[in-house]
Design an enzyme around this catalytic site. Structure first.
Site, PDB file in Angstrom:
ATOM      1  N   MET A  50       0.809  -1.214   0.000  1.00 34.77           N
ATOM      2  CA  MET A  50       0.000   0.000   0.000  1.00 34.77           C
ATOM      3  C   MET A  50       0.846   1.269   0.000  1.00 34.77           C
ATOM      4  O   MET A  50       0.406   2.299  -0.491  1.00 34.77           O
ATOM      5  CB  MET A  50      -0.961  -0.003   1.180  1.00 34.77           C
ATOM      6  CG  MET A  50      -0.304   0.077   2.527  1.00 34.77           C
ATOM      7  SD  MET A  50      -1.544  -0.065   3.817  1.00 34.77           S
ATOM      8  CE  MET A  50      -0.488  -0.253   5.234  1.00 34.77           C
ATOM      9  N   HIS A 128      -1.624  -4.681  -6.130  1.00 34.99           N
ATOM     10  CA  HIS A 128      -1.204  -4.465  -4.745  1.00 34.99           C
ATOM     11  C   HIS A 128      -2.308  -4.815  -3.770  1.00 34.99           C
ATOM     12  O   HIS A 128      -3.475  -4.954  -4.120  1.00 34.99           O
ATOM     13  CB  HIS A 128      -0.756  -3.007  -4.535  1.00 34.99           C
ATOM     14  CG  HIS A 128      -1.895  -2.054  -4.316  1.00 34.99           C
ATOM     15  ND1 HIS A 128      -2.418  -1.786  -3.073  1.00 34.99           N
ATOM     16  CD2 HIS A 128      -2.622  -1.332  -5.189  1.00 34.99           C
ATOM     17  CE1 HIS A 128      -3.414  -0.918  -3.199  1.00 34.99           C
ATOM     18  NE2 HIS A 128      -3.561  -0.637  -4.469  1.00 34.99           N
ATOM     19  N   CYS A 129      -1.899  -4.999  -2.530  1.00 36.99           N
ATOM     20  CA  CYS A 129      -2.808  -5.109  -1.390  1.00 36.99           C
ATOM     21  C   CYS A 129      -2.110  -4.360  -0.261  1.00 36.99           C
ATOM     22  O   CYS A 129      -1.309  -3.460  -0.525  1.00 36.99           O
ATOM     23  CB  CYS A 129      -3.122  -6.567  -1.065  1.00 36.99           C
ATOM     24  SG  CYS A 129      -1.695  -7.631  -0.807  1.00 36.99           S
ATOM     25  N   ALA A 130      -2.376  -4.699   0.969  1.00 36.14           N
ATOM     26  CA  ALA A 130      -1.765  -3.963   2.081  1.00 36.14           C
ATOM     27  C   ALA A 130      -0.253  -4.212   2.159  1.00 36.14           C
ATOM     28  O   ALA A 130       0.544  -3.285   2.209  1.00 36.14           O
ATOM     29  CB  ALA A 130      -2.436  -4.329   3.398  1.00 36.14           C
TER      30      ALA A 130
END
Length: 186
Positions: A50, A128-130
């Site tokens: 992130m 993407h993710c966290a």
């Protein structure tokens, strides 16, 4: 897909060619650990976290033209068309990083989004993710399996050449079902 998932055993392989979740976890633990916010894991395809996704300057420097947010709407992953503006195409997947979350329903739509983006001249795609190790990695693995005919194990090894990933066990089971399904089709 759910009935097939029930057949995927945690400790025993479905067939000699199909690794177990336990075997996959061993492969995932191995290898070099990368500590980057973003890595190019396939030509013009990046996995990130992130912090890079929320930094428009970093995205501009990387030449990112498309963003697939695998944690859409989650805390600190509030990406949107408005945030990125007209220069970046945005696709959000509202996934939880929970073994009980059904990420498999997003495998094909996400793979199509990535492929369509990569078919565009000059495109650079960020998934993407966290943290950039579970949700986003799972969607990229599914993409490699669906569009490049990799087995799950081959896809994991390919991505791990460039980035340390660790999909949760629920996602691994769903990817194994995808692997088995795709092999039956071909």
């Amino acid at each position: 897909m759910e009935s097939a998932m029930n057949n995927v055993q945690e400790n025993s392989a479905v067939s000699p060619a199909t690794p177990s979740v336990k075997d996959l976890v061993k492969v995932l633990y191995g290898g070099k650990r990368f500590d980057n916010h973003v890595d190019e894991v396939w030509p013009n395809l990046f996995i990130g976290d992130m912090s890079v996704a929320n930094d428009r300057y970093s995205l501009w420097k990387l030449g990112i033209t498309h963003v697939l947010n695998a944690a859409h709407g989650r805390m600190h992953c509030q990406g949107s068309h408005d945030f990125y503006g007209s220069t970046v195409d945005y696709y959000g997947v509202p996934a939880d990083d929970s073994p009980s979350f059904d990420l498999s329903r997003y495998f094909f739509p996400s793979a199509e989004y990535i492929q369509n983006a990569l078919d565009t001249a000059g495109a650079q795609v960020l998934v993407h993710c966290a943290v950039g190790v579970s949700r986003s990695a799972s969607l990229v693995l599914a993409y490699l399996m669906i569009h490049h005919h990799y087995t799950l194990l081959e896809a994991i090894k390919k991505v791990k050449e460039r980035r340390w990933i660790f999909p949760n066990k629920g996602f691994l089971k769903q990817l194994l079902v995808l692997d088995i399904t795709l092999r039956k089709i071909s």
